[in-house]
Design an enzyme around this catalytic site. Sequence first.
Site, PDB file in Angstrom:
ATOM      1  N   VAL A   1      -8.870  -2.283   5.654  1.00  0.00           N
ATOM      2  CA  VAL A   1      -7.890  -2.428   6.306  1.00  0.00           C
ATOM      3  C   VAL A   1      -6.423  -3.215   4.716  1.00  0.00           C
ATOM      4  O   VAL A   1      -5.359  -3.027   4.835  1.00  0.00           O
ATOM      5  CB  VAL A   1      -7.206  -3.962   6.719  1.00  0.00           C
ATOM      6  CG1 VAL A   1      -5.638  -4.610   7.663  1.00  0.00           C
ATOM      7  CG2 VAL A   1      -8.634  -2.947   8.595  1.00  0.00           C
ATOM      8  N   CYS A   2      -6.998  -3.793   3.861  1.00  0.00           N
ATOM      9  CA  CYS A   2      -5.855  -5.048   2.683  1.00  0.00           C
ATOM     10  C   CYS A   2      -5.637  -4.028   2.080  1.00  0.00           C
ATOM     11  O   CYS A   2      -4.244  -4.163   1.228  1.00  0.00           O
ATOM     12  CB  CYS A   2      -6.571  -5.450   2.268  1.00  0.00           C
ATOM     13  SG  CYS A   2      -8.233  -6.383   2.832  1.00  0.00           S
ATOM     14  N   SER A   3      -6.413  -2.138   1.832  1.00  0.00           N
ATOM     15  CA  SER A   3      -5.443  -1.932   1.184  1.00  0.00           C
ATOM     16  C   SER A   3      -4.574  -0.698   1.123  1.00  0.00           C
ATOM     17  O   SER A   3      -3.178  -0.390   0.754  1.00  0.00           O
ATOM     18  CB  SER A   3      -6.873  -0.290   0.753  1.00  0.00           C
ATOM     19  OG  SER A   3      -8.112  -0.920   0.285  1.00  0.00           O
TER      20      SER A   3
END
Lengths: 203, 176
Positions: A95-97
């Site tokens: 998700v962070c990416s």
Amino acid sequence: MKQRHPIRRSIAFCALTTLLAGVPFSAWAISDAYKENIYHAGPLKPRDSKLKVKVGQRAPDFTLPALGGERISLSQYRGKKNVMLTFIPAAWTPVCSDQWPGYNIVNDLFAAHDTIILGLSVDNLPTLFSWTNQMGRLWFPVLSDFWPHGQVAKRFGVLRGDGTAERAIFIIDKQGVIRYIDVHNINERPPLEGIVRELEKLK
Amino acid sequence: MKERSFLTTILATMLLLSLGGLTGAVAASLPAVGGVLPDLSPGFNLPKPKDGVVIIQIFSMYCPYCQKDAPQVNRLYEMIEADPSLKGRVRLVGIGAGNSPYEVNVFRTKFNVRFPLYADPDFNIHKKLGEPRTPYFIALKIEPDGSHRIFYSQLGEIGSADDFLAEMIRRWGKRR
């Protein structure tokens, strides 16, 4: 006296973990920018920390090294800019990416609300360098909260038990007061409209 | 005896649930050339230009490659619209995987996208398509009877709109 059944408990535990591991869960659209380099940890406990700050309080100041080589303090924006802190759990994860690259195309939206973004991660600078390079050139500073490990995340109460951070948003006004906190489910991305709605309230 | 009964219950439950997982919740596979698209409603209804083509772009506002590729995809749309033999017969649509309507609109505005974009906020469509990385392009041939067949299914940017369109026409097999 009630008899305990360690074997039963072990079997039940194994059964539960086997089933949980088998539960299909994926709600991520990974950009091809990262190729096959994203580490999938699977679904995580949505939240694993206890907030140490609250809305209405003055945000604790901090100084951290940024990717550009400088050291950035929260207090340097006092009286000048609203600040949105975006803590992400870890580099090279699903998700962070696909979070900061979205903020990267709405510079004008943040500028319209006189707000700067500070991206915070507990990863070290070299890791953040190679990871954010896949995102294109980010217009906002990326800060490393690596050492002492997660010190800032801990001060805000968003350091998780495994040393990663929560997926958390803090909006801090020009007086340094926290106006909005969203410690989001780590497995999901906070929708942009929710952030924009809060920025609009700063006026 | 009691212990054996407990073990049997646990193992039977595991087996049943595992089978349920295998039958009911297996992840979809990516759209295959030669195959058909799964039903993507609600959220997206496949356009059916008569004897035409639909090109579907799976994108995300949060995807750097989709952002970088946006001008070329726009150019692809303009080339289709400017060509009388393609306009109306070749439709280009985008599906924003994991993007809310607001986020799709940000992408539309930021890159001045003029072809239809659909939101897929809960990844429902994305899951049915086998959870491709983004951007991902699927092209379908619509037969005169309204049925369709996938003739292109590819991960990655289109790169050059000219080359991509030429490739689409070649694979479509229709004379201009």
